[in-house]
Design a protein around this motif. Structure first.
Motif, PDB file in Angstrom:
ATOM      1  N   ARG A  96       0.702  -1.310   0.031  1.00 56.31           N
ATOM      2  CA  ARG A  96       0.147   0.045   0.002  1.00 56.31           C
ATOM      3  C   ARG A  96       0.859   0.962   0.060  1.00 56.31           C
ATOM      4  O   ARG A  96       0.296   2.499  -0.245  1.00 56.31           O
ATOM      5  CB  ARG A  96      -0.947   0.244   1.163  1.00 56.31           C
ATOM      6  N   GLY A  97       2.250   1.179   0.281  1.00 58.15           N
ATOM      7  CA  GLY A  97       2.927   2.368   0.158  1.00 58.15           C
ATOM      8  C   GLY A  97       3.188   2.955   1.541  1.00 58.15           C
ATOM      9  O   GLY A  97       4.081   3.995   1.490  1.00 58.15           O
ATOM     10  N   TYR A  98       2.464   2.455   2.594  1.00 58.41           N
ATOM     11  CA  TYR A  98       2.526   2.853   3.934  1.00 58.41           C
ATOM     12  C   TYR A  98       4.353   2.955   4.280  1.00 58.41           C
ATOM     13  O   TYR A  98       4.726   3.645   4.784  1.00 58.41           O
ATOM     14  CB  TYR A  98       1.967   2.404   4.927  1.00 58.41           C
ATOM     15  N   LYS A 100       6.902   2.895   2.472  1.00 61.51           N
ATOM     16  CA  LYS A 100       7.622   3.782   1.771  1.00 61.51           C
ATOM     17  C   LYS A 100       7.443   5.334   2.740  1.00 61.51           C
ATOM     18  O   LYS A 100       8.676   6.093   2.651  1.00 61.51           O
ATOM     19  CB  LYS A 100       6.792   4.218   0.385  1.00 61.51           C
ATOM     20  N   MET A 101       6.253   5.478   2.884  1.00 60.70           N
ATOM     21  CA  MET A 101       6.223   6.926   3.809  1.00 60.70           C
ATOM     22  C   MET A 101       6.802   6.942   5.047  1.00 60.70           C
ATOM     23  O   MET A 101       7.582   7.927   5.315  1.00 60.70           O
ATOM     24  CB  MET A 101       4.665   7.109   3.992  1.00 60.70           C
TER      25      MET A 101
ATOM     26  N   ASN B  88       3.072   8.473  -5.798  1.00 61.81           N
ATOM     27  CA  ASN B  88       2.080   9.145  -4.992  1.00 61.81           C
ATOM     28  C   ASN B  88       2.154   8.908  -3.593  1.00 61.81           C
ATOM     29  O   ASN B  88       2.449   7.934  -2.986  1.00 61.81           O
ATOM     30  CB  ASN B  88       0.788   8.400  -5.427  1.00 61.81           C
ATOM     31  N   PRO B  89       1.662  10.038  -2.592  1.00 66.91           N
ATOM     32  CA  PRO B  89       1.643  10.022  -1.190  1.00 66.91           C
ATOM     33  C   PRO B  89       0.734   8.938  -0.901  1.00 66.91           C
ATOM     34  O   PRO B  89      -0.198   8.876  -1.235  1.00 66.91           O
ATOM     35  CB  PRO B  89       1.225  11.223  -0.745  1.00 66.91           C
ATOM     36  N   ALA B  90       1.436   7.824   0.115  1.00 68.83           N
ATOM     37  CA  ALA B  90       0.335   6.755   0.477  1.00 68.83           C
ATOM     38  C   ALA B  90       0.080   6.927   1.888  1.00 68.83           C
ATOM     39  O   ALA B  90       0.752   6.308   2.670  1.00 68.83           O
ATOM     40  CB  ALA B  90       1.057   5.459   0.269  1.00 68.83           C
ATOM     41  N   PHE B  91      -0.834   7.739   2.346  1.00 65.74           N
ATOM     42  CA  PHE B  91      -1.115   7.899   3.688  1.00 65.74           C
ATOM     43  C   PHE B  91      -2.311   6.777   4.167  1.00 65.74           C
ATOM     44  O   PHE B  91      -2.711   5.896   3.229  1.00 65.74           O
ATOM     45  CB  PHE B  91      -1.704   9.222   4.051  1.00 65.74           C
TER      46      PHE B  91
END
Lengths: 297, 315
Positions: A96-98, A100-101, B88-91
């Motif tokens: 989901r990319g969390y 990465k953040m 893309n920001p993934a919050f």
């Protein structure tokens, strides 16, 4: 340190924020929850029949039996839930990319693994405590409803003069420590798998299959194949799942609840030390893998 | 360039994905206090470079120095002074904009409620402060990503295609936000984009890469100086022949004259459009319009990167 503590809190929030986390808590505690409600209803009913002083003692005995059963059942089914929670915390966050953040902030990768592990452990301990709380609450409610709680003669007479707790504080803490150490090893094992998958379900199925495969080999090798060749018995000593068997054996739990054994007793001490060693091994592998993993999503 | 004035310094960066070499000794040096554009065709290696800069792809083969911190050893120290969003920001969808900024942003340093609200307002999301991230439009997500990047007042903001998927109004708004951040927070900005006109409008420094190598870098003004521009000039029909004769004679300013669908197409030395226009007007020719046909940066980009089309591999 502040960042690390905050990261643990954040991970715990993420776990509890998922709808499935509440379902996990419910599923893990459905037996003590339903049983405790049924017991309190039965207690109130029977109390009205005027059985005098015996009913509270009976309730106590039943609740204590349920607590032991809850703990054993928990030890048996916890790996299945753990696999899903670990899968959610790592695999799902990778896809989901969390993740990465998180890694765009100054947190280090080993801190991410440690924080997620601690958060999962806290969630698990919360789950195991919850069932105990339900059952303990039964005793408190029952006592508050009864002016002259009775005791079955010769069963738990020593409990008459002090507050009636399900288990002693010492036994409770040691059981929690036991759960912590045993499940730390499992979390480490699942984490290694989670770093290869970006689907929590796939990761869970795969890791559980391997886990069950290892344990099946251990059982077969120590009971049957060792009679054919001693090599199988030697190979089985490397099956880390055997430590879970030893830690959560019925006799060990009974003895710890009854105050007849503790973390340093023979048969328990060696098992949790070995489980801790395996936990360190799995986490070292996980940190090594994660430090080299490319975050491409 | 002095290292102390360098926001990003990259030397001889090499990266393979399998057998395919994505970066082939990439190197560039972005000065502090600039808004720098990172340009390249698809597959040139822009996103891979950004991921390597930020430590998302470990195992650096080459030299990366961010704000005087060498990577990967100084990653944590560097990231304390850098804000970044890659792709893309993934919050977390189920959390509100405020909560996402609080939880993710506090991993940089402790944040006050006032700072979070200030940043949310700065990116124009005040109305959506308590709205769940899962309900955000693409533009709102991008803006929240920028908000996350600047929460801790970084010295350097790294953004990967910040206007990707946004409508024209959204792009204009994003440009305004970035300009404001640069001006008010004194933040250097390094952003990749496919949109050349956007880079030209926003950036004062540019790094152009192609096939994993730097093909040009420098201040936009320097890059465009001396470069030829194409303009379409529209004059009244009766003045067309005379205008054509006049511009053809301006050898210092006009290098080529051809006919366009609605006027003359002139290839001019950069910065000479004013001169040509005034000479025509002085001669009594009624100039109805003077239209830039192509942005110069675009022309430069296409010239430097072949046809502007990359190999289409992973970026």
């Amino acid at each position: 340190m502040r960042r690390m503590l905050f990261l643990i809190l954040f991970e715990l929030k993420k776990i509890l924020n998922r709808k499935k986390a509440l379902l996990f808590l419910l599923a893990l505690n459905v037996v003590p929850l339903v049983a405790s409600l049924a017991l309190i209803v039965a207690y109130v009913k029977f109390k009205g029949f005027g059985f005098g002083e015996v009913q509270f003692s009976v309730l106590y005995e039943v609740v204590q039996g349920l607590f032991t059963a809850h703990f054993k059942l928990f030890a048996f089914i916890a790996p299945f839930f753990l696999a899903l929670v670990v899968g959610d915390s790592f695999s799902t966050e990778l896809s989901r990319g969390y993740m990465k953040m998180l890694l765009l902030t100054p947190v280090r990768r080993w801190q991410v693994i440690t924080a997620k592990t601690m958060a999962i452990m806290l969630f698990l301990l919360l789950a195991v405590c919850l069932g105990g709380f339900f059952l303990q609450a039964d005793l408190f409610v029952a006592r508050s409803l009864s002016q002259n709680s009775g005791i079955l003669p010769g069963v738990i007479e020593t409990e008459i003069t002090r507050p009636l707790y399900l288990v002693s504080t010492s036994a409770a803490m040691q059981l929690l420590a036991l759960t912590f150490l045993a499940n730390l090893m499992l979390i480490g094992f699942f984490t290694v798998f989670a770093l290869f998958f970006e689907s929590a379900i796939l990761m869970s199925f795969t890791s559980l299959s391997v886990l069950m495969g290892v344990h099946t080999f251990y059982l077969v090798a120590t009971t049957l194949l060792n009679k054919i060749d001693i090599w199988y018995e030697q190979a089985a000593t490397w099956c880390f799942t055997r430590h879970l068997d030893e830690l959560f054996s019925i006799s060990n739990i009974d003895n710890m609840l009854g105050g007849r054994a503790n973390l340093f007793s023979e048969g328990i001490f060696g098992a949790w030390v070995a489980a801790s060693g395996w936990a360190v091994f799995f986490f070292a592998i996980a940190v090594l893998l994660f430090s080299r993993r490319q975050i491409l999503h | 360039m002095n290292d102390n004035n360098s926001a990003i310094k990259v030397n001889n960066l090499v990266k393979y994905f399998g057998r395919k070499q994505i970066l082939k000794g990439l190197g560039f040096n972005v000065p502090l206090n600039t808004i720098a554009g990172f340009l390249g065709p698809n597959g040139a290696g822009k996103t891979t470079t950004l991921r390597m800069l930020l430590g998302l792809i470990p195992g650096v083969n080459g030299e990366i120095v961010l704000l005087n911190h060498s990577m990967p050893g100084g990653r944590s120290k560097a990231l304390e002074e850098i804000g970044a969003v890659v792709e893309n920001p993934a919050f977390i969808e189920s959390l509100t904009a405020y909560d996402n900024l609080y939880w993710f942003g506090s991993l940089y340093k402790p944040l006050t409620r006032e700072r979070i609200l200030e940043v949310i307002e700065m990116v124009g999301l005040k109305e959506a402060t308590m709205q769940r991230f899962g309900t955000f439009s693409t533009g709102m997500k991008q803006r929240l990503g920028v908000a996350f990047g600047i929460l801790h007042r970084p010295r350097l903001l790294i953004l990967d295609e910040p206007t990707s998927g946004m409508d024209p109004a959204g792009r204009v708004h994003m440009r305004e936000i970035l300009t404001r951040i640069h001006r008010e927070e004194n933040t250097s900005i390094f952003l990749s984009s496919h949109l050349l006109d956007e880079i030209q409008r926003l950036c004062n420094y540019v790094v152009i890469i192609d096939s994993g190598k730097t093909v040009r870098e420098g201040y936009v003004a320097d890059l465009l100086s001396g470069h030829q521009e194409k303009w379409e000039i529209r004059v009244a029909d009766e003045d067309a022949a005379r205008a054509r004769e006049m511009v053809a004679a301006m050898h210092d300013a006009v290098t080529e004259v051809s006919s366009g669908p609605r006027g003359l197409v002139l290839t001019m030395v950069s910065g000479q459009s004013n001169f040509v226009n005034s000479e025509l007007v002085k001669a009594g020719i009624r100039v109805n319009a003077l239209i830039p046909l192509e942005a110069s940066l675009e022309e430069t980009f296409i010239k430097l990167t072949g046809n502007g089309e990359g190999s289409g591999g992973r970026q």
